[in-house]
Design a protein around this motif. Structure first.
Motif, PDB file in Angstrom:
ATOM      1  N   SER D  47       0.832  -1.207   0.000  1.00  0.00           N
ATOM      2  CA  SER D  47       0.000   0.000   0.000  1.00  0.00           C
ATOM      3  C   SER D  47       0.861   1.248   0.000  1.00  0.00           C
ATOM      4  N   ALA D  48       0.484   2.182  -0.839  1.00  0.00           N
ATOM      5  CA  ALA D  48       0.994   3.545  -0.677  1.00  0.00           C
ATOM      6  C   ALA D  48      -0.244   4.325  -0.255  1.00  0.00           C
ATOM      7  N   TYR D  51      -2.836   6.343  -2.295  1.00  0.00           N
ATOM      8  CA  TYR D  51      -2.690   5.985  -3.709  1.00  0.00           C
ATOM      9  C   TYR D  51      -3.302   4.633  -4.008  1.00  0.00           C
ATOM     10  N   GLY D  52      -3.286   3.751  -3.025  1.00  0.00           N
ATOM     11  CA  GLY D  52      -3.879   2.448  -3.229  1.00  0.00           C
ATOM     12  C   GLY D  52      -2.927   1.329  -2.901  1.00  0.00           C
ATOM     13  N   GLU D  53      -3.264   0.190  -3.434  1.00  0.00           N
ATOM     14  CA  GLU D  53      -2.534  -1.015  -3.095  1.00  0.00           C
ATOM     15  C   GLU D  53      -2.307  -1.798  -4.371  1.00  0.00           C
ATOM     16  N   LYS D 236      -7.315  -7.346  -6.196  1.00  0.00           N
ATOM     17  CA  LYS D 236      -7.522  -6.290  -5.216  1.00  0.00           C
ATOM     18  C   LYS D 236      -7.394  -6.779  -3.793  1.00  0.00           C
TER      19      LYS D 236
END
Ligand SMILES: Cc1cc2nc3c(=O)[nH]c(=O)nc-3n(C[C@H](O)[C@H](O)[C@H](O)COP(=O)(O)OP(=O)(O)OC[C@H]3O[C@@H](n4cnc5c(N)ncnc54)[C@H](O)[C@@H]3O)c2cc1C
Ligand code: SF4
Ligand code: SF4
Ligand code: SF4
Lengths: 348, 426, 241, 274
Positions: D47-48, D51-53, D236
């Protein structure tokens, strides 16, 4: 304790009042001629006389369309996470008036989401929720649960299951949790007579016969036929019609694909990770870096859903994942009918 | 030698406008309001369309006063099809219009006009010194938006008003919420309105004809005869006999005059000059306490009139919502048959008199469309005011002639995008 | 760190999209804290600057002057955002099959012909915010993501997906010619939720199946509007991806 | 798995190493534990925050317990954020997920490894393992193809690996400094002489590479259960819930990403698409 008790409709209102005191109650309500499941605060809102199914399935109360998984805060070089699971845990809820097909769908979701890995949000909501089912007196033209082995009789998965017998409900006790509810309200229930139990059987038989007026194959046994016809012409035809709008996925009680993204605050110092319902019909569903889309052709996306229901489900959890609720048929603007597709495949 | 002062692309007005003032031998020879906005050919685009599509397109005339455009087009079509609405639905329509007025006046007065009086060029520059005021104004805007959204389905370009009524009605719960919002608006708006009323505008007067709807005990937005100050009244469908347009090569808009060629003014000032005695109690008290008097012949008083309208229409909204909660509307939309017909609706947009005129064929397709916007009607008056105002300024020898002239333009609250729809078929 | 410089510009439009931005109310104040707004005629901001980090351009190009101005904005800006349907599609989806070129008009100010062009006919557009008007929250998301250096991506679904989540009954079932099935989502299906058909203001969805919609209209006895045939010609009715 | 499997552990980027203009290796130290216990071929979700994963194959040696490494190509939001963060940045890590290479089964056999582009990342832990247990394996050949000489990752390692295993390179397009082979990675297969009955082929790369290499391996006589590859799909969650990575009745994240050709060949939906 007997397995069957009865409660008059008047007393049911009293029961509702009491449930409202002890639980957050979710029940069918009617507004502007439409039936949907909603949190209620007043027994008068509850409508237990509806026909067919609700537009959106009960899954949204266990797996909501938008769910915050956790929030985060970034300060200097440090990150802190706040788990949202805590907020989901511990809620005591009662889900009223769900149909046997939808009860079955929850059992299917249980198998998928509570296995080797456990989806804790779903599991926590399931744990805290009493399921009070309601058998169908009148199916609608889209119902075909008799062919998917998921109705009109519910074989389990409920705490209590009600059947409308005119001026009273026959209530089947399906679990210890259900039994406790009855015991706590013994003044409202009385044991059911044999006649009353028979009356329910008759009713269910009548409903089943009505559903069986459609000529469909036994959909629990179509695996082979599907496996054989993966490349059949008819998928092209469905693909040409499909709008890729994803409504079928959203209304399906067993569809549970989701997307995950981060939603930062304006200054970026905090934010949340969110999951939302996704659809295998969207072009972006299989897009990977470099822009490649694995299911770029619409027929392959139409197939993904239908195969997941009738084939991959069997590979995945040992049974089909369609409960015959007919919602996807009802909402499809292009008139794609999953039972018709199954029938055609079997007849190929 | 002639000198031309051109105020280019005047800031803080809706759309692109140049004002050119030609000064010859120290005297103003000519003033031109040049609408630059690309012409949007709306009336042409409407031709041949199904009447159902008209409101969606008509609201796109303007992003500031979209609500009233939508309602006016719907009313004109209803006239054409002989549809009469029950009173409650008319009240709801008025509420949509009021929502639009409140939105628009707040935007104009506090985002566009106020910086002038504070010696700043934008509302953001006011922020350090006036943050509480700005926050309050933003809150008022939010409330006005919410009211519009409750009745119209969306705050900008509402969607629910259609021929025959509405596509859907707000629930009782929502009406109650709207009432609470209107009351909150009324309370919160008091102080900002006082601020506007207390501002010292440049001194300037010029008598002209003031044209607006005239009401009986109310300041009508959607119905009533059209009053021309000092010259009587006319009915909406007679508009073509009373106003006429001229095309100016320098402008993308049509410019309007009365039938005798004289200019006239529309807008909040015209409304109050013609309906002053109908102001709500609260608004009237406020006017009195700042000794604002109508009729007034100063175009700068248009801003004061707008401020008073904020109070007036908030109070009117409360009245309407009370009435609707008392006896809620039954059906959302009444039935009607599509047939040939012609209809004109004259309403009050935030910036003044608005006319939509359509002719439909037997299948309900548009065969004629004519839209007369307030700003287009005001150009000639603005030019006349500019001529005289600049003359005065030159006499006084003021230094900030351009800034003052811009203030005059802004006082009109022109909406250039609305006005620029000029086209002529060969 | 220096704040990113932002300019907001209008070509020809109704300015409703800018009004939507202003309607973000408190959030716009917060937004303005993280950037420096250096140019915005509507708000009266005009500072001197050389380069822009983000140019937000609303409206369609309707004149040579606007074309020139747009090119100039592009030159000066790192990122150019098209705001609203006029900027994204020249407002054409709203005007449907209207053939601009065929209108004989006598235009003032020396204009020779009529046009309403999307920005990307003349310059490279980095991001599109769709809708007539745009959705405020959508814009806010774009803005946040740009500030973070993220790539903004419009909603991957069409209007129907949002419509069904609003528990709406489908308008097509009532014989109303809704364009939801082929229109890019992200507006929250406001129109169908208010009982009004979608008029397609956000433009064609990424994977729009125009053919199928025509078939659906026909089957349900809804007259197929001319512009759908026109669209079919443009996108071949089929898959794009 | 304990606790909430969606909640990442926090980790610090302690070292970054630029591999190519758009690729870098990030060394992560997980708060509390340092590294992870994993099988080569498994992946983690990084994960950032904000920003997401995104999923990345673990590219460090399984013998290393004090950190994990991922080798990342900058293509989108999360990957760009990792590059911008650099050393000292805090990220989230979930995993390891999925099924890695079947090492026990491959012991005593020859290995033919084929990597394309960034696809060499999940081979690196395997190679390190093999080198550390060199006697447990027969001949080991690594075929590696990159787009241009500049795009070759792990340049240092490749040199070190050469001392233990047979390393052969090719690039799609050479430049003036390039003396080696050019052409797509399949050209290297032409010179390979191994006994398919005693060899496992192990590959990872873009879909098109896997497609052609697999065809070639079949021609060479490899049986379907000796052709192994790691597949890429959008994913995801990593746990078989989100549905994006489903192929036929299988989830790439949970049942893969390492598959035997024999396992996916029978799937209704073709796993290998060009
Ligand atoms: C099991 C597994 C192991 C992996 N191992 C590695 C590894 O070791 N190293 C590595 O570098 N990668 C690896 N990957 C791939 C890696 O996960 C992806 O590159 C990563 O997810 C990209 O994330 P991102 O957020 O940076 O990109 P995204 O922001 O998700 O973008 C990815 C790409 O898709 C495009 N895109 C996405 N959505 C859209 C849209 N709506 N419209 C247009 N374009 C769009 C973007 O432009 C970009 O090119 C692996 C993948 C899997 C499944
Ligand atoms: S596939 Fe259709 S019929 Fe089957 S469970 Fe889902 S929505 Fe109901
Ligand atoms: S009403 Fe329109 S947007 Fe909604 S589901 Fe039906 S077609 Fe789609
Ligand atoms: S529903 Fe359609 S017309 Fe309405 S805002 Fe959304 S995209 Fe535009």
């Amino acid at each position: 304790m007997e397995r069957f008790v009865v409660i008059t409709k008047e007393d049911f209102t009293v029961l509702l009042e009491r449930l409202l005191g002890a639980y957050q109650v979710i029940a069918p309500v009617e507004r502007e001629g439409r039936i949907f499941l909603s949190y209620v605060s007043d027994p008068a809102e509850v409508n237990m006389e509806y026909k067919g199914t609700t537009l959106l399935p009960p899954k949204r109360f266990f797996f909501p369309e938008v769910e915050v998984l956790f929030t985060y805060r970034v300060t200097g070089g440090r990150v802190e996470l706040y788990d949202k699971l805590e907020e989901v845990r511990g809620a005591k809820r009662a889900l009223l008036g769900v149909r046997p097909c939808d009860i079955k769908s929850l059992e299917i979701l249980d198998k998928v989401l509570i296995g080797e890995y456990k989806d804790p949000y779903y599991a926590a909501r399931r744990d805290g929720t009493l399921i009070v089912g309601l058998t169908c007196n009148e199916p609608d033209e889209y119902c075909f649960c008799a062919f998917t082995g998921s109705g009109p009789q519910a074989s389990g998965g409920f705490d209590l299951l009600m059947t409308d017998l005119g001026d009273r409900y026959l209530v089947e006790i399906g679990s210890d949790k259900g039994e406790r509810v009855v015991n706590l309200n013994l003044d409202l229930f009385k044991p059911a007579s044999k006649d009353e139990v028979n009356e329910r059987e008759e009713m269910l038989k009548r409903v089943e016969a009505e559903i069986r007026r459609q000529e469909l194959p036994d959909l629990t046994k179509v695996y082979e036929a599907f496996a054989k016809n993966f490349d059949a012409e008819l998928w092209l035809e469905y693909g040409r019609r499909c709008l890729a709008c994803g409504k079928c996925n959203y209304v399906c009680p067993t569809c549970r694909c989701f997307d995950v993204y981060d939603e930062p605050s304006l200054d970026g110092s905090s934010g949340k990770r969110v999951r939302v319902w996704d659809s295998c019909h969207f072009l972006s569903f299989t897009r990977v870096a470099g822009g490649k889309v694995f299911r770029s052709e619409r027929p392959s996306r139409v197939k993904q859903r239908i195969y997941h229901k009738y084939c991959y489900g069997v590979d995945e959890i040992g049974e089909i994942e369609c409960v015959g609720c007919g919602r996807c048929i009802k909402v499809c603007p292009a008139g794609i009918d999953i039972r018709e597709a199954a029938k055609r495949v079997v007849e190929l | 030698m002639a000198k031309e002062v051109v105020l280019e692309k005047v800031a803080r007005i809706e759309g692109l406008l140049n004002l050119a003032v030609v000064i010859r031998e120290g005297r103003v020879a000519e003033a031109r309001a040049e609408a630059l906005e690309g012409t949007r050919l709306l009336e042409r685009i409407l031709l041949g369309r199904d009447y159902e599509e008209v409101p969606d397109l008509a609201s796109r005339m303007c992003g500031v006063c979209q609500a009233i455009h939508r309602v006016t087009s719907v009313q004109a079509l209803e006239r054409a099809l002989g549809v009469e609405l029950p009173e409650q639905l008319e009240l709801l329509r008025e509420l949509v219009a009021i929502g639009g007025h409140l939105q628009s006046h707040i935007l104009h007065l506090y985002f566009f006009v106020l910086p002038d009086f504070m010696g700043r060029s934008s509302v953001f520059e006011l922020l350090p010194s006036h943050e509480p005021l700005i926050r309050r104004v933003l809150r008022l805007k939010r409330i006005a938006n919410a009211i519009t959204e409750i009745v119209g389905g969306r705050a900008v370009h509402p969607v629910t008003p259609v021929v025959g009524g509405f596509t859907s009605l707000p629930s009782r719960l929502k009406l109650e919420r709207a009432l609470a919002l209107a009351k909150a608006f009324r309370d919160l708006v008091e102080e900002p309105v006082r601020l506007i009323l207390s501002l010292e505008a440049p001194e300037f007067e010029r008598r002209t004809a003031y044209v607006s709807l005239r009401g009986d005990g109310e300041i009508p937005l959607l119905k009533g005869p059209v009053a021309v100050s000092g010259r009587g009244e006319f009915q909406p469908h007679e508009y073509e006999r009373h106003i006429r347009y001229v095309t100016e090569s320098y402008s993308m808009a049509r410019h309007y005059t009365l039938s005798d060629g004289s200019e006239y003014m529309v807008g909040a000032l015209a409304r109050l000059n013609n309906n002053y005695h109908n102001l709500s109690d609260g608004a009237r008290e406020m006017a009195a306490s700042f000794s604002v008097k109508f009729p007034s012949y100063s175009p700068f008083d248009n801003n004061r009139a707008q401020a008073l309208e904020l109070v007036h229409f908030a109070e009117r909204a409360i009245e309407i919502l009370d009435a609707l909660l008392e006896s809620p509307p039954g059906r959302a939309r009444i039935g009607f048959e599509v047939h040939e017909g012609e209809g004109v609706a004259v309403t009050e947009a935030p910036r003044g008199l608005l006319i939509h005129h359509y002719r439909l064929d037997a299948r309900g397709r548009v065969t004629l469309a004519n839209i007369v916007t307030p700003t287009a009607q005001n150009y000639k008056n603005l030019e006349a005011d500019a001529r005289e105002f600049v003359t005065v300024l030159l006499k006084q020898g003021v230094e900030d002639l351009e800034r003052k002239t811009e203030m005059l333009i802004r006082a009109y609250d022109p909406c250039v995008s609305c006005s620029a729809r000029f086209f002529r078929e060969h | 760190m220096e704040k990113p410089k932002v300019g907001i510009f209008s070509m020809s439009s109704c300015e409703g999209c800018l009004v939507q931005v202003l309607n973000l109310e408190d959030k716009i104040l917060e937004m303005m804290r993280s950037v420096e707004l250096v140019d915005c005629r509507l708000l009266g901001v005009k500072k001197s600057y050389d380069r822009l980090d983000i140019a937000i351009v609303e409206g369609a190009v309707m004149s040579d002057e606007e074309e020139r101005e747009l090119r100039e904005i592009r030159e000066r800006s790192k990122i150019l955002v098209a705001l609203g349907d006029c900027a994204c599609h020249g407002g054409r989806f709203l005007f449907k099959d209207f053939k601009f070129d065929s209108v004989p008009v006598d235009l003032p100010r020396g204009l020779k012909s009529f046009r309403a062009d999307p920005l990307d006919k003349y310059v490279k557009v980095d991001y599109y915010v769709y809708g007539c008007p745009i959705d405020g929250d959508d814009f806010l998301r774009l803005f946040k993501e740009l500030l973070m250096g993220k790539e903004y991506r419009p909603a991957p679904f069409n209007v129907c997906a949002e419509c069904v989540l609003k528990d709406n009954e489908c308008l097509l079932d009532k014989g109303i010619p809704c364009l939801g099935p082929i229109t890019r989502g992200g507006c929250g299906a406001v129109c169908p939720t208010s009982g009004r058909r979608c008029i397609g203001c956000r433009g064609l969805a990424e994977d729009a199946n125009v053919d199928s919609l025509i078939e659906i209209f026909t089957k349900r006895g809804i007259e197929v509007p001319e512009y759908l045939w026109e669209l079919k010609k443009q996108v071949g009715g089929g898959r794009r991806g | 798995m304990r606790g909430n499997p969606y909640l990442p552990a926090l980790a610090k980027i302690v070292k970054t190493r630029r591999e190519t203009p758009d690729t870098a290796t990030f060394r992560l130290e997980i708060e509390g534990s340092g590294g992870l216990e994993f099988t080569p071929g498994q992946f983690i979700e990084v994960s950032a925050f904000g920003y997401g994963e995104a999923p990345f194959s673990i590219s460090s040696s399984p013998l290393e317990r004090s950190y994990v490494e991922v080798t990342v190509r900058r293509v989108g939001n999360v990957t760009r954020a990792l590059f911008n963060m650099g050393e000292g940045g805090v990220v989230g890590v979930r995993g390891p997920f999925g099924r890695g290479w079947p090492i026990e089964e491959m012991k005593g056999q020859n290995l033919l490894m084929i990597g394309g582009g960034i696809g060499i990342a999940p081979l690196r832990p395997l190679i390190e393992y093999v080198i550390a247990h060199r006697n447990s394996f027969g001949d080991v050949i690594l075929l590696y193809g990159a787009r241009t000489p500049k795009d070759i990752v792990y340049k240092e390692e490749l040199e070190r690996w050469r001392e233990h295993i047979d390393v052969r390179l090719t690039v799609d397009v050479g430049d003036e400094t390039w003396r080696g082979r050019t052409g797509v990675v399949t050209v290297l297969l032409d010179d390979v002489e191994v006994d398919p009955r005693e060899t496992y082929s192990v590959q990872c790369g873009p879909p098109i590479m896997i497609y052609f290499v697999t065809r070639r391996l079949v021609e060479m006589g490899f049986t379907d259960d000796r052709i192994l590859f790691s597949l890429e799909r959008l994913m995801k969650c990593g746990m078989g819930f989100c549905g994006h990575c489903m192929i036929g009745g299988k989830y790439v994240c949970r049942d893969g990403p390492v598959f035997k050709y024999s396992e996916v060949k029978g799937l209704l939906e073709p796993a290998l698409v060009r």
